[in-house]
Structures are given as C-alpha cells and as structure tokens.
Enzyme design. Structure first.
Site, PDB file in Angstrom:
ATOM      1  N   ASP A 189      50.522  36.417  56.392  1.00 49.19           N
ATOM      2  CA  ASP A 189      51.471  35.992  56.987  1.00 49.19           C
ATOM      3  C   ASP A 189      51.574  35.421  58.536  1.00 49.19           C
ATOM      4  O   ASP A 189      52.400  35.544  59.273  1.00 49.19           O
ATOM      5  CB  ASP A 189      52.813  36.905  56.817  1.00 49.19           C
ATOM      6  CG  ASP A 189      52.982  37.359  55.520  1.00 49.19           C
ATOM      7  OD1 ASP A 189      53.150  36.626  54.588  1.00 49.19           O
ATOM      8  OD2 ASP A 189      53.201  38.511  55.150  1.00 49.19           O
ATOM      9  N   LYS A 208      49.467  30.840  58.062  1.00 49.33           N
ATOM     10  CA  LYS A 208      48.442  29.868  57.608  1.00 49.33           C
ATOM     11  C   LYS A 208      48.840  28.640  57.086  1.00 49.33           C
ATOM     12  O   LYS A 208      48.133  27.505  57.316  1.00 49.33           O
ATOM     13  CB  LYS A 208      47.650  30.602  56.553  1.00 49.33           C
ATOM     14  CG  LYS A 208      46.827  31.883  56.834  1.00 49.33           C
ATOM     15  CD  LYS A 208      46.031  32.531  56.166  1.00 49.33           C
ATOM     16  CE  LYS A 208      46.744  33.172  55.034  1.00 49.33           C
ATOM     17  NZ  LYS A 208      47.221  34.458  55.608  1.00 49.33           N
ATOM     18  N   GLY A 244      52.089  33.058  50.159  1.00 48.82           N
ATOM     19  CA  GLY A 244      53.393  32.328  50.533  1.00 48.82           C
ATOM     20  C   GLY A 244      53.170  31.384  51.530  1.00 48.82           C
ATOM     21  O   GLY A 244      52.887  32.175  52.939  1.00 48.82           O
ATOM     22  N   HIS A 245      52.607  30.275  51.454  1.00 48.89           N
ATOM     23  CA  HIS A 245      52.471  29.443  52.751  1.00 48.89           C
ATOM     24  C   HIS A 245      53.487  28.434  52.876  1.00 48.89           C
ATOM     25  O   HIS A 245      53.968  27.664  52.262  1.00 48.89           O
ATOM     26  CB  HIS A 245      51.144  28.701  52.382  1.00 48.89           C
ATOM     27  CG  HIS A 245      49.853  29.642  52.396  1.00 48.89           C
ATOM     28  ND1 HIS A 245      48.526  29.261  51.876  1.00 48.89           N
ATOM     29  CD2 HIS A 245      49.718  31.056  52.673  1.00 48.89           C
ATOM     30  CE1 HIS A 245      47.713  30.149  51.824  1.00 48.89           C
ATOM     31  NE2 HIS A 245      48.411  31.484  52.283  1.00 48.89           N
ATOM     32  N   ARG A 285      35.219  42.404  32.733  1.00 51.05           N
ATOM     33  CA  ARG A 285      35.071  41.553  31.724  1.00 51.05           C
ATOM     34  C   ARG A 285      35.932  41.466  30.451  1.00 51.05           C
ATOM     35  O   ARG A 285      35.412  41.137  29.231  1.00 51.05           O
ATOM     36  CB  ARG A 285      33.454  41.701  31.150  1.00 51.05           C
ATOM     37  CG  ARG A 285      32.498  41.381  32.271  1.00 51.05           C
ATOM     38  CD  ARG A 285      31.135  42.119  32.273  1.00 51.05           C
ATOM     39  NE  ARG A 285      31.664  43.828  32.180  1.00 51.05           N
ATOM     40  CZ  ARG A 285      30.524  44.477  32.351  1.00 51.05           C
ATOM     41  NH1 ARG A 285      29.423  44.275  32.179  1.00 51.05           N
ATOM     42  NH2 ARG A 285      31.211  45.672  32.450  1.00 51.05           N
ATOM     43  N   GLN A 339      46.172  35.728  51.946  1.00 57.79           N
ATOM     44  CA  GLN A 339      46.178  36.812  52.411  1.00 57.79           C
ATOM     45  C   GLN A 339      45.423  37.117  53.632  1.00 57.79           C
ATOM     46  O   GLN A 339      45.276  35.921  54.328  1.00 57.79           O
ATOM     47  CB  GLN A 339      45.685  38.185  51.454  1.00 57.79           C
ATOM     48  CG  GLN A 339      46.690  38.231  50.030  1.00 57.79           C
ATOM     49  CD  GLN A 339      46.512  37.036  49.238  1.00 57.79           C
ATOM     50  OE1 GLN A 339      45.257  36.831  48.992  1.00 57.79           O
ATOM     51  NE2 GLN A 339      47.598  36.452  48.698  1.00 57.79           N
TER      52      GLN A 339
HETATM   53  P1  IMP Z   1      49.251  42.124  45.507  1.00 63.31           P
HETATM   54  O1  IMP Z   1      48.393  41.216  46.236  1.00 63.31           O
HETATM   55  O2  IMP Z   1      50.381  41.617  45.049  1.00 63.31           O
HETATM   56  O3  IMP Z   1      48.629  42.946  44.511  1.00 63.31           O
HETATM   57  O4  IMP Z   1      49.936  43.271  46.806  1.00 63.31           O
HETATM   58  C1  IMP Z   1      48.786  44.031  47.556  1.00 63.31           C
HETATM   59  C2  IMP Z   1      49.316  44.138  49.014  1.00 63.31           C
HETATM   60  O5  IMP Z   1      49.060  42.824  49.819  1.00 63.31           O
HETATM   61  C3  IMP Z   1      50.680  44.414  49.350  1.00 63.31           C
HETATM   62  O6  IMP Z   1      50.779  45.237  50.222  1.00 63.31           O
HETATM   63  C4  IMP Z   1      51.256  43.137  49.550  1.00 63.31           C
HETATM   64  O7  IMP Z   1      52.657  43.216  50.302  1.00 63.31           O
HETATM   65  C5  IMP Z   1      50.176  42.383  50.176  1.00 63.31           C
HETATM   66  N1  IMP Z   1      50.000  40.887  50.308  1.00 63.31           N
HETATM   67  C6  IMP Z   1      49.701  40.216  48.949  1.00 63.31           C
HETATM   68  N2  IMP Z   1      49.685  38.745  49.323  1.00 63.31           N
HETATM   69  C7  IMP Z   1      50.231  38.774  50.667  1.00 63.31           C
HETATM   70  C8  IMP Z   1      50.436  37.425  51.284  1.00 63.31           C
HETATM   71  O8  IMP Z   1      50.120  36.602  51.010  1.00 63.31           O
HETATM   72  N3  IMP Z   1      50.861  37.913  52.666  1.00 63.31           N
HETATM   73  C9  IMP Z   1      51.140  39.283  52.953  1.00 63.31           C
HETATM   74  N4  IMP Z   1      50.752  40.039  52.306  1.00 63.31           N
HETATM   75  C10 IMP Z   1      50.461  40.071  50.977  1.00 63.31           C
END
Ligand code: IMP
Length: 427
Positions: free
Chosen positions: A13, A16, A40-41, A142, A223
């Site tokens: 967040d 990006k 979420g961009h 796999r 991420q």
């Molecule tokens: P998951 O990727 O949905 O399995 O979530 C694992 C962790 O990554 C959690 O703490 C989410 O809040 C965080 N997370 C996953 N995608 C994002 C992102 O795009 N921005 C911020 N945090 C993320």
C-alpha cells in the site's frame, strides 16, 4: 535488455499503482510477477479512481502490452469481473494488450474457503481471504492447476471438481465447515475458462522476444518486502516473493536484464493484517495519518476496506529493503499528508532489551519486542500539493527526504504530493 522493477519497500500500500502508472508511460510492457488479487493498486485518472487487483497498470496506456506472469496466482472469476469493469470504463482489455502466462496457477473456491476457515481459527494472520496462501501451497505441493489447463474447459472442469472434493474433505474434517458444491464449482469455472483462454500465452517467449528487440519492460511488484514469504515478518506475510528474486522466478528473466530497481515507500508507514509493527501509532496522530475514509486515498485497504495500522517512518526497515533488493532509487509517496505535523519522527534504530539494533531482525518474535529509537525533525506548514520540482518543496520537507536517503543509502527520485497523475515531483 532493459527491465525496470518497481517494488514495495514497506508493508504494501505504498502507492505502487500511482508510480507504476507514471512509469508505464515510458514502458512497452508492464508485467506482474507475484501475488494475485490480494493486491489493490489505486490509480487516479482525472476525476476517476480505479482500483486494480490483477491487471497490470499499463492497461490504461494505449501502446502498452500487459503480462500476468507465471509467478502470479489467478482467480479466473475475479479476473473477468475486473476486465469487464475496465472495459466498461472505456479501456480495451484484449489478447492484443493482455497476456496471461499459461504457467500461472489458478485460485479456486476451495482455496478461498480454506483461507476463510483458517482465518477463523487461532492461526489467522489477517489475510485478504482471496485464497492466496492455499493456492501457493498447492503449487508447492505439486497439486495446483495451471492456467494453461483452461484451454481445455472439459479437462479443467474435471480437475476443478477433483480439487473441490479434496478440499471438501479438509473443510469437513479439519474445520467442521460445510462442503462446497463441487459440480456447481466445476461448471462455473469451465464457463470462466472459455472466456479466459484467449488471453493465455507463453509470456516467457513474449517477454524474451521483446527484450531482444530492445523493448522497455516494467516489472510491477505487488505486496512488499515486509510481506515477502522469505524475507518478511514471517508468518505475518503473504505467500509469494515480493522482493527482487520474485521478478526472476515470476517472469523467467535473467538478473542482468534488470537495469533499474525502484523502491516504493510512503512518507510514513502503514500495515494491514496482524504482525509486528515497531513504529505503530494510535490515538489522535493515527487518526490524522489514516484519514476518515472519505477519500479513496485514505488509509483503508484497497482490497478489503480494512482500516490500515499507521506509524512513523521506519528507517531500519527501509535500509533492509534497500540492501536486499539493490534499490537504485526510491519513490516517496503521500508527502502531502505530513504537512502540518510538527515535529516529525523517523525511526533510526531499534531498542531491544537494552541493546541498540541497527539491522532489521528477521525473527518476528524479536521484532515484536523492539522499540523505536526516533530522531525528531521539524515539520512544515506550507501546502506542498502544487510542488512540481524538488526546489518547490519547503526546506523542512527536503531535509526530511534527505534523512531518509541517508538512512537507506538510496536517492529519492520521485515524490508524490497528491493523488492526481500530475502531482508528482520528478527529480
Ligand atoms: P494474503 O496475501 O491475502 O494471504 O494476506 C497475507 C498478509 O499480507 C495479510 O497481512 C494481508 O493484509 C497482507 N497483504 C496481502 N496483500 C496485500 C497488499 O496488496 N497490500 C497490503 N497488504 C497486503
């Protein structure tokens, strides 16, 4: 060969979408290499705000080819929904401007049901509940379904049916949850496969041909460093490599092709989900940094709408990100949000049981016991939103940026001072 990489240098967040959109203006190809629709961009074009979860940000640029690489996990239903939204907004999404790797893995309802079931237990970490972790688990075990299978909807339906039956056993036995209707899931996904199939391609070949022709490629990270499965704050992480190594494996490109690595950092820190966060704030200051949620750029998750945890800038974490990824430059976002706060604080080291740590601990238990050691810097009152060159920024803002540069050992080349496309200072 020339690949520019854009990586989140904090907890995700960082904005990006905004910087990818700016860099995409000079790119021939924009490629996603990791994650899925957990991302979420947010991109603002004029008065319109778009939240992309799966589509690369080059989708808004006319001559850009967009790739969803093999390192991505793809939910076909969510992909089609997002495609339809972008098409309805007037931007084409066709096999001419978007290709999906046939080696990407597919997210199925079973993955999402398991994610939700696990999150409801003690082992929950606050995931986005998009089935990300379970899709990558199947890949590593796999047992996964690759996107290429969608070219044969009948076989794909059979595999989806079997997967759902297998998940149902786990749902019932381990989580005492009702089973999914395997036949309905298989039928729905076979239908989706027919619509996704035209986008499937050998993205490795596309990418290498383009690189051989001197085309400019932008690798768009999702991420961030602190959420990386290997280098982040495990187990409070996502399930892919959001760091530089993820570019190589998630697209199939050689390290030498990477010429520029842009790290993205917000002018303060945020995090969604559980896990240690050394500079976390609460009270008035947190509310001030988070915003009320009235604006799309306030600190609420672009995918889940959850309020983000907020904190002061963490220079220790940034230095770790810079070292690991060989950042060649930094883009700093949301500088305008700090206007009016005085003094400002930057965390320069951690205190841990009487010791001063300069290096970021890889053990989350240690990290959770660290306390921030802050340096105070004077704030500024002048509105920075109309700044278009570095010299337009108040001296205090330039000093704040200079301190971040010194801590990271990396130059800040872009500073966003507002959500609009043109509210960007390029140095
Ligand atoms: P998951 O990727 O949905 O399995 O979530 C694992 C962790 O990554 C959690 O703490 C989410 O809040 C965080 N997370 C996953 N995608 C994002 C992102 O795009 N921005 C911020 N945090 C993320």
């Amino acid at each position: 060969m020339s690949i520019t990489v854009l990586l989140g240098a904090q907890w995700g967040d960082e904005g990006k979408g905004r910087i990818t959109d700016a860099l995409a203006a000079d790119a021939d190809i924009v490629a996603r290499f990791n994650g899925g629709d957990n991302a979420g961009h947010t991109i603002t074009i004029g008065s319109r705000v778009f939240k992309l979860h799966l589509l690369p940000a080059g989708i808004f640029r006319e001559r850009c080819l967009n790739l969803i690489g093999n390192g991505v996990v793809l939910n076909p239903i969510h992909f089609l929904k997002e495609r339809n939204e972008i098409v309805a907004a007037g931007f084409p999404v066709t096999p001419e401007n978007l290709q999906i790797s046939e080696a990407a893995h597919v997210i199925l309802p079973g993955h999402i049901a398991l994610d939700a079931a696990r999150e409801a237990t003690q082992g929950g970490i606050g995931t986005t509940q998009r089935g990300i972790g379970f899709a990558y688990s199947d890949k590593a075990a796999r047992l996964g379904l690759r996107a290429g299978l969608m070219r044969d909807p009948e076989r794909f339906a059979g595999a989806v049916y079997e997967h759902t039956q297998r998940v149902n056993r786990a749902l019932e036995r381990e989580y005492r949850r009702p089973p999914l209707d395997a036949q309905a899931v298989a039928d729905q996904y076979a239908e989706a496969a027919r619509h996704v199939a035209p986008y499937l391609a050998n993205t490795f070949r596309t990418l290498h041909r383009a690189l051989a022709q001197g085309r400019r490629v932008l690798a768009e990270g999702a991420q961030a460093v602190m959420l990386d499965i290997d280098h982040g704050t495990y187990p409070f992480v996502t399930s892919s490599n959001a760091t530089i190594g993820g570019v190589l494996t998630g697209l199939g490109v050689p390290a030498q092709a990477i010429t520029r690595v842009v790290g993205m950092a917000k002018a303060f820190c945020t995090r969604v989900g559980a896990g240690p966060f050394v500079t976390e704030l609460d009270g008035e200051l947190a509310l001030r940094l988070r915003g009320t949620g009235a604006n799309p750029w306030d600190e609420y998750g672009a995918t889940t709408g959850r309020p983000r945890r907020v904190g002061w800038f963490d220079g220790v974490a940034l230095r770790y990100a810079a070292q690991m990824n060989g950042l060649t430059e930094l883009a700093l976002t949301k500088l305008d949000i700090l206007t009016g706060l005085d003094p400002l604080r930057i965390c320069v080291a951690y205190a841990y049981h009487g010791a001063q740590l300069e290096d970021f601990p890889q053990d989350s238990d240690i990290l959770a016991q660290c306390r921030p050691i802050y340096e105070e810097l004077p704030g500024w009152q002048a509105d920075v939103r109309s700044a278009r060159s570095f010299d337009d920024l108040p001296a205090e803002a330039r000093a704040y940026i200079a301190r971040i540069e010194a801590l990271a050992g990396v130059r800040v080349t872009m500073v966003s001072v507002g959500p609009e496309r043109e509210q960007l200072v390029v140095r």
